[in-house]
Design a protein around this motif. Sequence first.
Motif, PDB file in Angstrom:
ATOM      1  N   MET A 236       0.814  -1.202   0.000  1.00 28.42           N
ATOM      2  CA  MET A 236       0.000   0.000   0.000  1.00 28.42           C
ATOM      3  C   MET A 236       0.848   1.254   0.000  1.00 28.42           C
ATOM      4  O   MET A 236       0.403   2.311  -0.418  1.00 28.42           O
ATOM      5  N   LEU A 237       2.068   1.155   0.505  1.00 25.25           N
ATOM      6  CA  LEU A 237       2.910   2.326   0.677  1.00 25.25           C
ATOM      7  C   LEU A 237       4.087   2.330  -0.276  1.00 25.25           C
ATOM      8  O   LEU A 237       5.095   2.968  -0.019  1.00 25.25           O
ATOM      9  N   ASP A 238       3.974   1.639  -1.364  1.00 18.52           N
ATOM     10  CA  ASP A 238       5.069   1.595  -2.329  1.00 18.52           C
ATOM     11  C   ASP A 238       5.064   2.892  -3.121  1.00 18.52           C
ATOM     12  O   ASP A 238       4.434   3.009  -4.166  1.00 18.52           O
ATOM     13  N   THR A 239       5.764   3.888  -2.619  1.00 15.51           N
ATOM     14  CA  THR A 239       5.787   5.184  -3.281  1.00 15.51           C
ATOM     15  C   THR A 239       6.705   5.197  -4.484  1.00 15.51           C
ATOM     16  O   THR A 239       6.860   6.224  -5.134  1.00 15.51           O
ATOM     17  N   ASP A 240       7.357   4.065  -4.801  1.00 18.78           N
ATOM     18  CA  ASP A 240       8.175   3.995  -6.001  1.00 18.78           C
ATOM     19  C   ASP A 240       7.322   3.747  -7.247  1.00 18.78           C
ATOM     20  O   ASP A 240       7.801   3.892  -8.367  1.00 18.78           O
ATOM     21  N   ARG A 241       6.075   3.339  -7.055  1.00 20.16           N
ATOM     22  CA  ARG A 241       5.221   3.091  -8.207  1.00 20.16           C
ATOM     23  C   ARG A 241       4.986   4.399  -8.968  1.00 20.16           C
ATOM     24  O   ARG A 241       4.776   5.444  -8.363  1.00 20.16           O
ATOM     25  N   PRO A 242       4.993   4.377 -10.294  1.00 20.03           N
ATOM     26  CA  PRO A 242       4.825   5.605 -11.062  1.00 20.03           C
ATOM     27  C   PRO A 242       3.540   6.343 -10.726  1.00 20.03           C
ATOM     28  O   PRO A 242       3.507   7.554 -10.674  1.00 20.03           O
ATOM     29  N   GLU A 243       2.438   5.581 -10.466  1.00 19.97           N
ATOM     30  CA  GLU A 243       1.166   6.245 -10.255  1.00 19.97           C
ATOM     31  C   GLU A 243       1.034   6.836  -8.870  1.00 19.97           C
ATOM     32  O   GLU A 243       0.106   7.582  -8.598  1.00 19.97           O
ATOM     33  N   ALA A 244       1.960   6.481  -7.941  1.00 21.75           N
ATOM     34  CA  ALA A 244       1.788   6.909  -6.559  1.00 21.75           C
ATOM     35  C   ALA A 244       1.809   8.417  -6.430  1.00 21.75           C
ATOM     36  O   ALA A 244       1.098   8.980  -5.614  1.00 21.75           O
ATOM     37  N   GLY A 245       2.627   9.104  -7.218  1.00 26.24           N
ATOM     38  CA  GLY A 245       2.693  10.545  -7.104  1.00 26.24           C
ATOM     39  C   GLY A 245       1.651  11.251  -7.943  1.00 26.24           C
ATOM     40  O   GLY A 245       1.493  12.461  -7.863  1.00 26.24           O
ATOM     41  N   ASP A 246       0.901  10.521  -8.802  1.00 29.31           N
ATOM     42  CA  ASP A 246      -0.034  11.139  -9.727  1.00 29.31           C
ATOM     43  C   ASP A 246      -1.426  11.281  -9.129  1.00 29.31           C
ATOM     44  O   ASP A 246      -2.148  12.210  -9.463  1.00 29.31           O
ATOM     45  N   ASP A 247      -1.842  10.330  -8.283  1.00 36.12           N
ATOM     46  CA  ASP A 247      -3.209  10.374  -7.802  1.00 36.12           C
ATOM     47  C   ASP A 247      -3.292  10.420  -6.282  1.00 36.12           C
ATOM     48  O   ASP A 247      -4.352  10.203  -5.720  1.00 36.12           O
ATOM     49  N   ILE A 248      -2.194  10.696  -5.635  1.00 41.95           N
ATOM     50  CA  ILE A 248      -2.200  10.783  -4.188  1.00 41.95           C
ATOM     51  C   ILE A 248      -2.903  12.063  -3.768  1.00 41.95           C
ATOM     52  O   ILE A 248      -3.106  12.982  -4.574  1.00 41.95           O
ATOM     53  N   HIS A 249      -3.280  12.153  -2.507  1.00 42.41           N
ATOM     54  CA  HIS A 249      -3.971  13.333  -2.004  1.00 42.41           C
ATOM     55  C   HIS A 249      -3.124  14.581  -2.236  1.00 42.41           C
ATOM     56  O   HIS A 249      -1.892  14.540  -2.216  1.00 42.41           O
ATOM     57  N   ALA A 250      -3.819  15.707  -2.444  1.00 41.40           N
ATOM     58  CA  ALA A 250      -3.128  16.967  -2.744  1.00 41.40           C
ATOM     59  C   ALA A 250      -2.149  17.375  -1.645  1.00 41.40           C
ATOM     60  O   ALA A 250      -1.185  18.104  -1.906  1.00 41.40           O
ATOM     61  N   LEU A 251      -2.374  16.930  -0.426  1.00 40.39           N
ATOM     62  CA  LEU A 251      -1.456  17.257   0.669  1.00 40.39           C
ATOM     63  C   LEU A 251      -0.049  16.723   0.409  1.00 40.39           C
ATOM     64  O   LEU A 251       0.909  17.170   1.049  1.00 40.39           O
ATOM     65  N   PHE A 252       0.080  15.750  -0.508  1.00 40.87           N
ATOM     66  CA  PHE A 252       1.390  15.169  -0.801  1.00 40.87           C
ATOM     67  C   PHE A 252       1.925  15.604  -2.161  1.00 40.87           C
ATOM     68  O   PHE A 252       2.977  15.135  -2.570  1.00 40.87           O
ATOM     69  N   HIS A 253       1.231  16.489  -2.849  1.00 38.89           N
ATOM     70  CA  HIS A 253       1.751  16.981  -4.119  1.00 38.89           C
ATOM     71  C   HIS A 253       3.059  17.735  -3.881  1.00 38.89           C
ATOM     72  O   HIS A 253       3.170  18.542  -2.953  1.00 38.89           O
ATOM     73  N   GLY A 254       4.038  17.457  -4.702  1.00 41.92           N
ATOM     74  CA  GLY A 254       5.333  18.104  -4.551  1.00 41.92           C
ATOM     75  C   GLY A 254       6.224  17.463  -3.514  1.00 41.92           C
ATOM     76  O   GLY A 254       7.258  18.030  -3.145  1.00 41.92           O
ATOM     77  N   ALA A 255       5.841  16.273  -3.038  1.00 38.10           N
ATOM     78  CA  ALA A 255       6.662  15.580  -2.038  1.00 38.10           C
ATOM     79  C   ALA A 255       8.029  15.231  -2.618  1.00 38.10           C
ATOM     80  O   ALA A 255       8.134  14.873  -3.792  1.00 38.10           O
ATOM     81  N   PRO A 256       9.081  15.332  -1.832  1.00 35.35           N
ATOM     82  CA  PRO A 256      10.413  14.958  -2.312  1.00 35.35           C
ATOM     83  C   PRO A 256      10.445  13.509  -2.785  1.00 35.35           C
ATOM     84  O   PRO A 256       9.728  12.652  -2.266  1.00 35.35           O
ATOM     85  N   LYS A 257      11.265  13.230  -3.769  1.00 32.67           N
ATOM     86  CA  LYS A 257      11.380  11.879  -4.327  1.00 32.67           C
ATOM     87  C   LYS A 257      12.524  11.093  -3.702  1.00 32.67           C
ATOM     88  O   LYS A 257      12.796   9.967  -4.119  1.00 32.67           O
ATOM     89  N   SER A 258      13.200  11.670  -2.735  1.00 30.72           N
ATOM     90  CA  SER A 258      14.372  11.013  -2.152  1.00 30.72           C
ATOM     91  C   SER A 258      13.974   9.765  -1.383  1.00 30.72           C
ATOM     92  O   SER A 258      12.856   9.649  -0.857  1.00 30.72           O
ATOM     93  N   THR A 259      14.902   8.835  -1.306  1.00 32.11           N
ATOM     94  CA  THR A 259      14.678   7.610  -0.532  1.00 32.11           C
ATOM     95  C   THR A 259      14.466   7.932   0.936  1.00 32.11           C
ATOM     96  O   THR A 259      13.633   7.310   1.613  1.00 32.11           O
ATOM     97  N   GLU A 260      15.196   8.908   1.441  1.00 33.85           N
ATOM     98  CA  GLU A 260      15.064   9.289   2.852  1.00 33.85           C
ATOM     99  C   GLU A 260      13.651   9.755   3.169  1.00 33.85           C
ATOM    100  O   GLU A 260      13.070   9.370   4.189  1.00 33.85           O
ATOM    101  N   PHE A 261      13.078  10.577   2.280  1.00 36.13           N
ATOM    102  CA  PHE A 261      11.723  11.060   2.547  1.00 36.13           C
ATOM    103  C   PHE A 261      10.707   9.931   2.421  1.00 36.13           C
ATOM    104  O   PHE A 261       9.754   9.865   3.205  1.00 36.13           O
ATOM    105  N   ARG A 262      10.884   9.051   1.455  1.00 38.47           N
ATOM    106  CA  ARG A 262       9.959   7.927   1.315  1.00 38.47           C
ATOM    107  C   ARG A 262       9.953   7.060   2.570  1.00 38.47           C
ATOM    108  O   ARG A 262       8.898   6.598   3.013  1.00 38.47           O
ATOM    109  N   LYS A 263      11.140   6.845   3.129  1.00 35.68           N
ATOM    110  CA  LYS A 263      11.220   6.058   4.366  1.00 35.68           C
ATOM    111  C   LYS A 263      10.525   6.797   5.514  1.00 35.68           C
ATOM    112  O   LYS A 263       9.830   6.178   6.329  1.00 35.68           O
ATOM    113  N   LEU A 264      10.724   8.104   5.577  1.00 36.51           N
ATOM    114  CA  LEU A 264      10.082   8.904   6.620  1.00 36.51           C
ATOM    115  C   LEU A 264       8.568   8.834   6.498  1.00 36.51           C
ATOM    116  O   LEU A 264       7.856   8.595   7.490  1.00 36.51           O
TER     117      LEU A 264
END
Length: 316
Positions: free
Chosen positions: A10-38
């Motif tokens: 459910m939390l695989d933010t590496d998927r291409p679609e994860a950044g496209d349809d996620i809630h607007a609160l996460f738009h512009g989220a950093p793509k770094s591995t560190e942030f994904r882990k956080l």
Amino acid sequence: MRDDPKLDPMLDTDRPEAGDDIHALFHGAPKSTEFRKLRKRLVQQVREATETFGMIRPGDKWLVCLSGGKDSYTLLAVLHELQWRGLLPVELLACNLDQGQPGFPATVLPEFLTKMGVPHRIEYQDTYSIVVDKVPQGRTYCALCSRLRRGNLYRIAREEGCTSVVLGHHRDDMLETFFMNLFHGGRLATMPPKLLNEEGDLTVLRPLAFVAEADCEKFARAMNYPVIPCDLCGSQDGLQRQQVKGILDEWERRTPGRRNVMFKALMNARPSHLVDPKLFDFAGLWPSAPSEGEAAQAQPDAGSIDSNSSEIPRLR
């Protein structure tokens, strides 16, 4: 806390679609591995807290209290991600109570919430003037301010048909409160993760119970949320909480991981190894009386000699 493998797909933010349809609160989220882990850690910890303390009742409506600080922004974002992923089957209503503090930027939160598409209610109640009038000069405003804020939030929750008031207190807040009660209140107590109000019609929830303050700060900074400082009233200097926070910071600096160990202790209370007779029946604690058979077996025959004993029986 535990790393729940059920969350991984459910939390695989590496998927291409994860950044496209996620809630607007996460738009512009950093793509770094560190942030994904956080981000993954925050979602896991909040989900674990809601499950551990039984916070979720499907169909309920939560009033998510938003001060504009880093903690409440983190709370808002993580709850909406859980809801978006189908893991939080409740309705969320964000709420900011503008208490009339001087210099409070009243337009920041309404504009942010509208832009993010978050249902919200903004309430203005000038409790600041009441606090200034009632609190003697030189004393901190926090206690009275908190009581007035809580009363207004309960009222708003009832008006909006909410079942729970959801607050952004995190693990470090709970630890600090525990030590404040220990040092200054003479009791072992802290902020509970789940509380029923005195009237019995609302629950107070703290889903960030397992989340470290440092993670909230990293998250809000990385997302560039418009954080509003919490010291606009000028009543923060010299607070007992700040002193306790300094002590905990020093302990953590000397022994990294100390806060985690102390928080685990809050979840591992042993009433029989404390000294509160209201929690444990010390007065009724006695060895059980042996049965007749056990008593007879425990008493050796007067004429017998224990073969394992080196003592020589006295001659008569």
